[in-house]
Design an enzyme around this catalytic site. Structure first.
Site, PDB file in Angstrom:
ATOM      1  N   GLU A  21       2.233 -35.736  18.954  1.00 22.95           N
ATOM      2  CA  GLU A  21       3.524 -35.704  18.260  1.00 22.95           C
ATOM      3  C   GLU A  21       3.481 -36.544  16.977  1.00 22.95           C
ATOM      4  O   GLU A  21       4.118 -36.202  15.986  1.00 22.95           O
ATOM      5  CB  GLU A  21       4.633 -36.257  19.151  1.00 22.95           C
ATOM      6  CG  GLU A  21       4.935 -35.435  20.370  1.00 22.95           C
ATOM      7  CD  GLU A  21       6.029 -36.069  21.192  1.00 22.95           C
ATOM      8  OE1 GLU A  21       7.194 -35.662  21.049  1.00 22.95           O
ATOM      9  OE2 GLU A  21       5.707 -37.002  21.972  1.00 22.95           O
ATOM     10  N   TYR A  53      27.778 -39.885   0.969  1.00 25.55           N
ATOM     11  CA  TYR A  53      26.895 -39.088   1.826  1.00 25.55           C
ATOM     12  C   TYR A  53      25.448 -39.120   1.366  1.00 25.55           C
ATOM     13  O   TYR A  53      24.533 -39.190   2.177  1.00 25.55           O
ATOM     14  CB  TYR A  53      27.293 -37.612   1.866  1.00 25.55           C
ATOM     15  CG  TYR A  53      28.740 -37.277   2.066  1.00 25.55           C
ATOM     16  CD1 TYR A  53      29.616 -38.134   2.735  1.00 25.55           C
ATOM     17  CD2 TYR A  53      29.235 -36.076   1.608  1.00 25.55           C
ATOM     18  CE1 TYR A  53      30.943 -37.785   2.922  1.00 25.55           C
ATOM     19  CE2 TYR A  53      30.559 -35.721   1.796  1.00 25.55           C
ATOM     20  CZ  TYR A  53      31.404 -36.574   2.445  1.00 25.55           C
ATOM     21  OH  TYR A  53      32.707 -36.228   2.635  1.00 25.55           O
ATOM     22  N   GLU A  73      15.199 -43.558  20.810  1.00 22.72           N
ATOM     23  CA  GLU A  73      16.066 -44.728  20.917  1.00 22.72           C
ATOM     24  C   GLU A  73      15.769 -45.721  19.794  1.00 22.72           C
ATOM     25  O   GLU A  73      16.676 -46.318  19.213  1.00 22.72           O
ATOM     26  CB  GLU A  73      15.885 -45.423  22.272  1.00 22.72           C
ATOM     27  CG  GLU A  73      16.396 -44.642  23.454  1.00 22.72           C
ATOM     28  CD  GLU A  73      15.376 -43.689  24.083  1.00 22.72           C
ATOM     29  OE1 GLU A  73      14.463 -43.197  23.369  1.00 22.72           O
ATOM     30  OE2 GLU A  73      15.502 -43.428  25.292  1.00 22.72           O
ATOM     31  N   LYS A  99      15.730 -34.662  19.294  1.00 18.86           N
ATOM     32  CA  LYS A  99      14.356 -34.215  19.080  1.00 18.86           C
ATOM     33  C   LYS A  99      14.317 -32.778  19.587  1.00 18.86           C
ATOM     34  O   LYS A  99      14.530 -32.521  20.771  1.00 18.86           O
ATOM     35  CB  LYS A  99      13.354 -35.067  19.851  1.00 18.86           C
ATOM     36  CG  LYS A  99      11.909 -34.574  19.679  1.00 18.86           C
ATOM     37  CD  LYS A  99      10.979 -35.148  20.719  1.00 18.86           C
ATOM     38  CE  LYS A  99      10.524 -36.511  20.310  1.00 18.86           C
ATOM     39  NZ  LYS A  99       9.429 -37.018  21.179  1.00 18.86           N
TER      40      LYS A  99
END
Length: 119
Positions: A21, A53, A73, A99
């Site tokens: 990953e 933004y 997290e 994810k």
């Protein structure tokens, strides 16, 4: 208290528990909810008196494109801490990270974590 929401900020990042990953990457979505007074910006029509933004997106992008981490997290914590420090008029903030297509047996659309920062 008023609420400003940014939904589905999309990023490709090299984050995840498994080495693969962190090499091939994955797709992530980030939702942000800011609780703050928006009256002054509404009455003045002044961007400097609200949450910009594009500046928020730059802060989140710098974390999502930055140092690889294993857990969503950790990403949520870094994003929330950075935004909390940048926007001190915000009474509370909620950060959700998804994810997409997490590596697990079976088909799963996403894994998601939500963290809150009250002041």
């Amino acid at each position: 208290m008023d609420k400003l929401v940014l939904k589905n900020l999309k990023f490709r990042g090299l984050h995840g528990y498994f080495e693969e990953e962190r090499v091939t990457g994955n797709d992530f979505e980030v939702d942000l909810t800011f609780y703050t007074s928006l009256q002054e910006s509404a009455l003045s029509d002044d961007l400097a008196k609200t949450i910009d933004y594009s500046e928020v997106q730059k802060i989140v992008e710098s974390i999502m494109q930055g140092e690889s981490v294993k857990l969503i997290e950790t990403l949520a914590y870094k994003i929330g801490s950075a935004l909390s420090a940048s926007y001190t008029s915000v009474s509370s903030l909620e950060v959700s990270i998804r994810k997409l297509n997490p590596p697990m047996k079976g088909e799963t659309e996403y894994a998601e974590v939500t963290m809150k920062w009250p002041r």
